[in-house]
Scaffold this active site. Structure first.
Site, mmCIF file in Angstrom:
data_model
loop_
_atom_site.group_PDB
_atom_site.id
_atom_site.type_symbol
_atom_site.label_atom_id
_atom_site.label_comp_id
_atom_site.label_asym_id
_atom_site.label_seq_id
_atom_site.Cartn_x
_atom_site.Cartn_y
_atom_site.Cartn_z
ATOM 1 N N SER A 1 -10.283 -0.414 6.970
ATOM 2 C CA SER A 1 -9.667 -0.245 5.646
ATOM 3 C C SER A 1 -8.953 -1.477 5.110
ATOM 4 C CB SER A 1 -8.697 0.940 5.665
ATOM 5 O OG SER A 1 -9.422 2.139 5.740
ATOM 6 N N SER B 1 -9.830 2.028 2.795
ATOM 7 C CA SER B 1 -8.898 2.767 1.954
ATOM 8 C C SER B 1 -7.890 1.885 1.230
ATOM 9 C CB SER B 1 -8.137 3.785 2.813
ATOM 10 O OG SER B 1 -7.309 3.127 3.778
ATOM 11 N N LYS C 1 0.859 -1.187 0.000
ATOM 12 C CA LYS C 1 0.000 0.000 0.000
ATOM 13 C C LYS C 1 0.893 1.234 0.000
ATOM 14 C CE LYS C 1 -3.908 2.032 2.550
ATOM 15 N NZ LYS C 1 -4.850 1.846 3.676
#
Length: 492
Positions: A178, A154, A79
């Site tokens: 998330s 997210s 990420k």
């Protein structure tokens, strides 16, 4: 070999160790798939092809020399909230589009030590603030199951790369759901560990008292392999807990499902926005666990209505503080031709941050301001303690707590949910972060539109092994985690 992307982490590790294929071949295979397929998915912000092949060659040399670890040569996607030395780390924001990190986050450094090969950095909601990964600067990431839908957020890019078979597993972060919500939307397994289990050093902060890194993969077994790399105390992170780390892979069959008490909070299954098909799939998965010998126990979680307002006072307050460093002076985006220092600050921040980040900064600044601090922020912290106590009381009766991971399946891209609608979509995940508990998402079926549905299991502190074990055993008698979207079946 054209089907390397269909192998599990264990199969990849064994194949590399037995020289059935090399890390260079495996890495090149994924890079080829990324080049062909990611134009449709938009999961990567940065692809590090040259570096990945160099790491793969080093991995092959280590395997040949007999100095390799279990995962040496296996590719991974990170990420874009984890700092990576010499590689852009944007946190999904225009504010950091020009930021090249001078150091590695601990999670990334541990991956390198384990011999993992970094394919690149993946898309996300800006500064991890959002539930759709419709990024205002890098563009929306698409859900591989239906490209007209969001992958969740997210960690939407982290979910999409695995669901499209553009990486075998990925790192994500979870501040209010998330990891679990995008895992649910994309039909994956995703674990949010206990707060303090995985180092936050080098992970760009959103809400420091709730942020936690974790693994995203197809199965609990795959997640266990990555947890063995990620977990552990880190002296560089003051919130990292000095506690022995389990061998998560060795413990995959360590928890007996027979006799396991699973708490069913009646409040969770009476939420107004809970989709009927999501409820049905979750209840079917619980029936399956009951058939395996688990005992379903109805429980009360009386603070449910407080989750959303409490979280959306505390998290924006911490975000307001954490993001104050992005001022146009030290690093990151700077506006052009400012007239004075005030203009520099105002325009750098208003041009560098997207609408949702600005909204949360403003909410948080208001909650922390003189005259409102006690009325809002302090009160929210008191309610947070009551939420934690509510869970601890429940864990005196049960071993784990079950819930949907999200009240619906994936939204359509461009659905333009109001902030309130988007925030209410996190109702099942927020409390876990407020209390610092571990929780896992497991895929348990599809709705009529063939969009994935997820079951969430919440554990007591430090029970990651237990959660992975329960899901692993569920996955031995079901095949939802093996289902693949059509785009994942494409050969590069």
């Amino acid at each position: 070999m054209t089907d390397l992307h269909r192998l599990s982490i264990r199969e990849l590790a064994e194949g590399l160790a037995q020289a059935q294929f090399s890390s260079r071949e495996l890495t090149a295979h994924y890079l080829k798939r990324i080049e062909k397929i990611d134009t449709q998915v938009n999961s990567y912000i940065t692809v590090t092809a040259e570096q990945a092949l160099a790491q793969a060659d080093a991995a092959d040399a280590a395997i040949k020399a007999g100095t390799a670890s279990t995962l040496t040569g296996v590719p991974i996607a990170h990420k874009d909230i984890f700092c990576t030395q010499g590689i852009k780390t944007s946190a999904g924001s225009k504010m950091l589009d020009n930021f090249i990190s001078p150091y590695d986050a601990t999670v990334v450094a541990k991956g390198k030590t384990a011999g993992l090969v970094t394919l690149g950095k993946v898309n996300m909601d800006e500064f991890a603030m959002g539930s759709t990964s419709e990024n205002p600067f890098y563009g929306a990431t698409k859900n591989p199951w239906n490209l007209e839908h969001v992958p969740g957020g997210s960690s939407g890019g982290s979910a999409a790369v695995v669901a499209a078979d553009l990486a075998p597993f990925s790192t994500g972060t979870d501040t209010g759901g998330s990891i679990r919500q995008p895992a649910s939307f994309c039909g994956l397994t995703g674990l949010k560990p206990t707060y303090g289990r995985v180092s936050r050093f080098g992970m760009i902060a959103y809400a420091s008292s709730m942020d936690q890194g974790g693994p995203m993969a197809r199965s609990a077994e795959d997640c266990a392999y990555l947890m063995n790399v990620m977990a552990g105390h880190d002296a560089k992170d003051s919130t990292s807990v000095e506690k022995d780390v389990d061998d998560y892979v060795a413990n995959l069959n360590g928890t007996a499902v027979k006799g396991l008490r699973i708490g069913i909070p009646k409040q969770y299954f009476n939420v107004a926005g809970l989709d009927a098909e999501v409820k049905a799939r979750v209840e079917e998965s619980l029936k399956k666990l009951e058939d395996m010998g688990a005992v379903l126990v109805e429980i009360d979680l009386n603070m449910t209505e407080a989750y959303v307002p409490t979280y959306y006072l505390i998290a924006p307050a911490e975000a307001s503080s954490n993001l104050s460093r992005f001022d146009g002076v030290r690093y990151g985006y700077r506006c052009e031709n400012p007239t004075d220092i005030l203009d520099l600050y105002k325009r750098s921040r208003s041009e560098g941050f997207g609408a949702e980040v600005q909204r949360r900064i403003l909410i948080g600044t208001y909650a922390l301001s003189a005259g409102y601090y006690d009325a809002y922020y302090v009160k929210a912290q008191k309610v947070r303690r009551l939420i934690q106590q509510d869970f601890l009381k429940a864990f005196k009766q049960v071993d784990v707590i079950a819930a949907p991971s999200a009240p619906t399946t994936a939204y359509k891209i461009g659905a333009n949910l109001s902030p309130t609608e988007m925030y209410l979509g996190d109702i099942y995940t927020l409390a876990v972060n407020l209390a610092g508990l571990p929780a896992i998402n497991a895929p348990v079926g599809f709705d009529q539109a063939q969009l994935p549905v997820g079951l969430q299991l919440i554990g007591n502190y430090w029970s990651e092994s237990q959660l992975l074990s329960v899901v692993h055993q569920y996955q031995q008698v079901t095949d939802w985690h093996t289902k693949r979207a059509a785009i994942a079946e494409e050969n590069a």
